[in-house]
Design an enzyme around this catalytic site. Structure first.
Site, PDB file in Angstrom:
ATOM      1  N   LYS A 145       0.839  -1.249  -0.085  1.00  9.57           N
ATOM      2  CA  LYS A 145       0.165   0.118   0.146  1.00  9.57           C
ATOM      3  C   LYS A 145       0.826   1.110  -0.171  1.00  9.57           C
ATOM      4  O   LYS A 145       1.895   1.264   0.885  1.00  9.57           O
ATOM      5  CB  LYS A 145      -0.879  -0.102   1.303  1.00  9.57           C
ATOM      6  CG  LYS A 145      -2.296  -0.255   0.935  1.00  9.57           C
ATOM      7  CD  LYS A 145      -3.056  -0.325   2.180  1.00  9.57           C
ATOM      8  CE  LYS A 145      -4.432   0.672   2.357  1.00  9.57           C
ATOM      9  NZ  LYS A 145      -4.895   0.511   3.474  1.00  9.57           N
TER      10      LYS A 145
HETATM   11  O1  G3P Z   1      -8.790   1.519   4.659  1.00  5.80           O
HETATM   12  C1  G3P Z   1      -8.963   2.849   4.959  1.00  5.80           C
HETATM   13  C2  G3P Z   1      -9.854   3.060   6.189  1.00  5.80           C
HETATM   14  O2  G3P Z   1      -9.099   2.174   7.142  1.00  5.80           O
HETATM   15  C3  G3P Z   1      -9.885   4.404   6.776  1.00  5.80           C
HETATM   16  O3  G3P Z   1     -11.309   4.426   7.398  1.00  5.80           O
HETATM   17  O4  G3P Z   1     -12.969   5.062   8.926  1.00  5.80           O
HETATM   18  O5  G3P Z   1     -10.421   5.519   9.421  1.00  5.80           O
HETATM   19  O6  G3P Z   1     -11.625   6.597   7.616  1.00  5.80           O
HETATM   20  P1  G3P Z   1     -11.435   5.331   8.544  1.00  5.80           P
END
Ligand code: G3P
Length: 237
Positions: A83
């Site tokens: 990534k």
């Molecule tokens: O894969 C990306 C994700 O982990 C971000 O999620 O909820 O932190 O915006 P969030």
């Protein structure tokens, strides 16, 4: 649409593996840091639990550092996806790594222009962050739709991995939009199973079934009690 878990928590990944429908796992530096365990060991444990892509994110910023780290991570396990952030250095590193056969997930995507660039660089997938776009009062799902449209229009091989999904409706909308992969926290994946009418219907089925069984047993007992003395059982005739 493939379903990935977005977590570095091994208990959640074990539970996901038991469910039999998890196709892969995404992690990010925040999720790994939350677990307080060694990065390399965590990624390898995840790879031993799920037979599918396991995403390991770099924490470096320059192209050379990302190339070094990406090549290193790719050696850890055959299912590793490297990534990288969508920066100038990240996209340049993706181009080189893709040329070496290393699969890259280009993350922190917030615009169609970024998605276009990473497809041109040969990324394995792009990660639009749906929830974080919603957080700033734009429509994150519109971004997914735009990217799916552009990739189909130009026949790019790069897959759309919808990330930052916060609830079941996000998952449904991703599927409707044609995303290739949806990654989500365990609690969102788990909630996809729930429906009150399933619970109600199942309860009714089991009550009817058990009632019929009890009635049949009662009938059999009564019939046995009314057999004339000395009568042969039906099977002996
Ligand atoms: O894969 C990306 C994700 O982990 C971000 O999620 O909820 O932190 O915006 P969030």
């Amino acid at each position: 649409m493939k379903l990935f878990l977005d977590t570095a928590n091994l208990d959640e990944i074990r539970k996901g593996a038991e469910l039999g429908i998890v196709d892969g796992v995404t992690t990010n530096p925040s999720l790994v840091a939350r677990e307080g365990r060694d990065f390399h060991d965590t990624i390898l444990e995840i790879a031993s639990l799920i037979d599918g892509p396991v995403n390991a994110e770099v924490t470096t910023l320059t192209k050379d550092e990302m190339l070094r780290d990406g090549r290193e991570y790719a050696k850890w396990h055959k299912n590793i996806i490297v990534k990288l952030p969508i920066t100038r250095d990240g996209v340049a590193a993706c181009k080189v790594l893709a040329g070496e056969g290393i699969k890259c997930n280009m993350t922190l995507c917030f615009s169609a222009t970024q998605a276009l660039l990473v497809a041109k660089a040969g990324a394995w997938c792009v990660s639009p962050f749906v929830g974080r776009v919603d957080d700033v009062a734009w429509d994150g799902m519109d971004l997914v739709r735009q990217i799916v449209f552009i990739y189909e229009e130009y026949d790019f091989d790069t897959q759309v991995l919808a990330a930052s999904l916060r609830h079941p409706l996000h998952v449904v909308q991703c599927a409707e939009a044609g995303a290739d992969i949806a990654t989500m926290p365990f609690k969102v994946l788990d909630s996809l199973y729930n429906h009150p009418l399933t619970d109600k219907g199942l309860k009714q089925f089991l009550e009817d079934w058990n009632k019929a069984k009890a009635e049949a047993a009662e009938h059999a007992t009564k019939s046995a009690g009314t057999q004339p003395a000395g009568a042969k059982p039906a099977s002996a005739n």
